[in-house]
Design an enzyme around this catalytic site. Structure first.
Site, PDB file in Angstrom:
ATOM      1  N   ALA A  18       3.006   1.622   3.705  1.00 21.91           N
ATOM      2  CA  ALA A  18       1.968   1.621   2.395  1.00 21.91           C
ATOM      3  C   ALA A  18       1.729   0.081   2.158  1.00 21.91           C
ATOM      4  O   ALA A  18       0.818   0.133   2.731  1.00 21.91           O
ATOM      5  CB  ALA A  18       2.744   2.488   1.298  1.00 21.91           C
ATOM      6  N   ARG A  19       2.630  -0.361   2.067  1.00 24.08           N
ATOM      7  CA  ARG A  19       2.288  -1.755   1.693  1.00 24.08           C
ATOM      8  C   ARG A  19       3.381  -2.257   1.337  1.00 24.08           C
ATOM      9  O   ARG A  19       4.593  -2.442   0.429  1.00 24.08           O
ATOM     10  CB  ARG A  19       1.693  -2.158  -0.178  1.00 24.08           C
ATOM     11  CG  ARG A  19       0.020  -1.867   0.162  1.00 24.08           C
ATOM     12  CD  ARG A  19      -0.643  -2.987   1.442  1.00 24.08           C
ATOM     13  NE  ARG A  19      -1.833  -2.939   1.640  1.00 24.08           N
ATOM     14  CZ  ARG A  19      -2.526  -2.200   3.010  1.00 24.08           C
ATOM     15  NH1 ARG A  19      -2.035  -1.760   3.440  1.00 24.08           N
ATOM     16  NH2 ARG A  19      -4.346  -2.202   2.493  1.00 24.08           N
ATOM     17  N   ASP A  42       4.057  11.375  -7.764  1.00 27.64           N
ATOM     18  CA  ASP A  42       2.537  11.108  -7.724  1.00 27.64           C
ATOM     19  C   ASP A  42       1.884  11.713  -8.501  1.00 27.64           C
ATOM     20  O   ASP A  42       1.890  12.376  -8.700  1.00 27.64           O
ATOM     21  CB  ASP A  42       1.441  11.360  -6.310  1.00 27.64           C
ATOM     22  CG  ASP A  42       0.822  10.692  -6.164  1.00 27.64           C
ATOM     23  OD1 ASP A  42       0.109   9.843  -7.736  1.00 27.64           O
ATOM     24  OD2 ASP A  42      -0.229   9.795  -4.776  1.00 27.64           O
ATOM     25  N   GLY A  94       0.443   0.359  12.069  1.00 22.56           N
ATOM     26  CA  GLY A  94       0.998   2.183  11.584  1.00 22.56           C
ATOM     27  C   GLY A  94      -0.568   2.639  11.804  1.00 22.56           C
ATOM     28  O   GLY A  94      -1.159   3.635  12.664  1.00 22.56           O
ATOM     29  N   ILE A 116      -2.142  10.198   3.644  1.00 21.88           N
ATOM     30  CA  ILE A 116      -1.093   9.475   4.820  1.00 21.88           C
ATOM     31  C   ILE A 116      -0.191  11.520   4.917  1.00 21.88           C
ATOM     32  O   ILE A 116       0.214  11.536   4.923  1.00 21.88           O
ATOM     33  CB  ILE A 116      -0.974   8.858   4.632  1.00 21.88           C
ATOM     34  CG1 ILE A 116      -2.125   8.295   5.721  1.00 21.88           C
ATOM     35  CG2 ILE A 116      -0.022   8.374   5.634  1.00 21.88           C
ATOM     36  CD1 ILE A 116      -2.144   6.359   5.309  1.00 21.88           C
ATOM     37  N   HIS A 149       3.052  -3.580  10.836  1.00 23.22           N
ATOM     38  CA  HIS A 149       1.978  -3.149  10.852  1.00 23.22           C
ATOM     39  C   HIS A 149       0.779  -2.344  10.827  1.00 23.22           C
ATOM     40  O   HIS A 149      -0.450  -3.333  11.867  1.00 23.22           O
ATOM     41  CB  HIS A 149       1.269  -4.815   9.812  1.00 23.22           C
ATOM     42  CG  HIS A 149       0.041  -3.577   8.317  1.00 23.22           C
ATOM     43  ND1 HIS A 149      -0.184  -4.495   7.404  1.00 23.22           N
ATOM     44  CD2 HIS A 149      -0.410  -2.664   8.480  1.00 23.22           C
ATOM     45  CE1 HIS A 149      -0.822  -3.471   6.439  1.00 23.22           C
ATOM     46  NE2 HIS A 149      -0.645  -2.639   6.964  1.00 23.22           N
ATOM     47  N   ASP A 205       6.962  -0.923   8.602  1.00 20.44           N
ATOM     48  CA  ASP A 205       5.665  -1.517   9.153  1.00 20.44           C
ATOM     49  C   ASP A 205       5.064  -2.588   8.758  1.00 20.44           C
ATOM     50  O   ASP A 205       4.008  -2.701   8.547  1.00 20.44           O
ATOM     51  CB  ASP A 205       4.889  -0.196   9.825  1.00 20.44           C
ATOM     52  CG  ASP A 205       3.928  -0.480  10.398  1.00 20.44           C
ATOM     53  OD1 ASP A 205       4.292  -1.101  10.949  1.00 20.44           O
ATOM     54  OD2 ASP A 205       2.387  -0.075  10.466  1.00 20.44           O
ATOM     55  N   GLU A 258       3.861 -11.501   5.438  1.00 14.20           N
ATOM     56  CA  GLU A 258       2.897 -11.042   6.453  1.00 14.20           C
ATOM     57  C   GLU A 258       2.183 -12.147   7.581  1.00 14.20           C
ATOM     58  O   GLU A 258       1.383 -12.023   6.884  1.00 14.20           O
ATOM     59  CB  GLU A 258       2.626  -9.582   6.638  1.00 14.20           C
ATOM     60  CG  GLU A 258       2.745  -8.492   5.796  1.00 14.20           C
ATOM     61  CD  GLU A 258       1.754  -6.892   5.976  1.00 14.20           C
ATOM     62  OE1 GLU A 258       1.206  -7.188   6.012  1.00 14.20           O
ATOM     63  OE2 GLU A 258       2.913  -5.651   5.749  1.00 14.20           O
TER      64      GLU A 258
END
Length: 324
Positions: A235-236, A175, A286, A156, A284, A260, A265
């Site tokens: 992401a999360r 990363d 996306g 992504i 959420h 998002d 949630e």
């Protein structure tokens, strides 16, 4: 042999598509609506396959109660809701669909970023309320020449980096699992996490959720960001400490956020972030397009069917490196 596959996923349940694929492996579908550990444990007794979404917990305890289960299919990319190591110990294959919505999520991240940078939701509310004033969103900053930092550089983030070339934005990324040469191929500079925080105007989160990334962005990290910085998370939710984010917004340590995904949630009815003009929220979503949903249904069903037939799946999750 006849197999039973339990589906506990409201994103991708497409009986026509999935039934056709699974029936080719001799399987029939049972739908599980209750997304609890106890319900999953009960449902997998005697079942051979299980398909779940991000909200369905697949714990070691649930997996220990079955001696028939062969495969768990994650209808999505992240597998943080599945105890992958426990599944491996039980001889159960875990599969996911790592590439079904890369473009959708990259566009969602870009949309949230631009909505924040250009104050689109605020202007929309003001105009609909009868106010025609360009100054209500001040101050707005030029996008070209800014620096965006990607926290995580998987599929992504790579799509997002490619799209940002046309915006004349400098892109840096952190990363630990991706080398500098790979990042250079996308025109991205590899940096350490603290350097990223110190340099960026915009920070977009693409890290998976596991122990080391929970609350990766918290009080100290927001203090390092510029007070004009924009945070985007597709992401999360738990990668971002929302209490710390709220405090950073209240004190002006960062300018705005586009989220998002959330720590909980859906969020609570009295969610303080929902009351803020400097926060843009989506549910959420996306991952979603009609095309990605179809790809997801086919992808997860195909790999579950492959395992039931005794074939190698296309996307097995490695219990040693489940996030790559």
């Amino acid at each position: 042999m006849e197999y039973t596959v339990v589906l506990c996923d409201n994103k991708t349940v497409d009986p026509a598509t999935q039934s056709e694929i699974l029936e080719s492996a001799g399987a029939s579908i049972e739908i599980l609506d209750e997304k609890t550990e106890a319900a999953v444990a009960e449902a997998v007794r005697g079942a051979h396959g299980l398909v779940v979404d991000a909200a369905t917990p697949v714990t070691a305890e649930a997996l220990a109660g079955t001696d028939t289960l062969r495969v768990v299919g994650r209808a999505g990319i992240g597998v943080d809701n599945i105890d992958v190591a426990a599944a491996d110990d039980e001889g159960i294959t875990v599969v996911n669909v790592p590439d079904y919505c890369l473009d959708e999520v990259a566009i969602q991240a870009l949309s949230l970023l631009l909505a924040c940078v250009r104050a689109v939701p605020q202007y929309d509310r003001e105009v609909k309320a009868g106010t025609w004033d360009w100054g209500t969103g001040q101050p707005l900053r030029r996008v070209a020449g800014s620096t965006l930092g990607l926290v995580g550089f998987g599929g992504i983030a790579r799509r997002l980096a490619s799209k940002l070339r046309t915006f004349h934005v400098d892109v840096i990324a952190h990363d630990p699992n991706v080398d500098a040469e790979t990042m250079r191929d996308y025109g991205v500079e590899r940096v350490g996490f603290e350097e990223l925080l110190d340099r960026v105007d915009y920070c977009s989160v693409h890290a998976p959720l596991f122990a080391a990334t929970r609350h990766l962005l918290s009080t100290a990290e927001f203090e390092r960001l510029d007070d004009d910085a924009v945070l985007v998370n597709t992401a999360r939710g738990p990668v971002v400490d929302e209490d710390a984010l709220l405090a950073a917004l209240e004190t002006g340590e960062i300018a705005s956020a586009g989220l998002d995904v959330r720590e909980s949630e859906p969020p609570a009815a009295d969610d303080p972030l929902a009351e803020r003009d400097d926060v843009v929220l989506t549910p959420h979503v996306g991952w979603y397009s009609e095309e990605s949903r179809a790809d997801l249904s086919r992808g997860v069903a195909g790999d579950v069917a492959a395992v039931l037939r005794g074939e190698a799946p296309s996307n097995p999750v490695d219990p040693e490196t489940p996030w790559i």
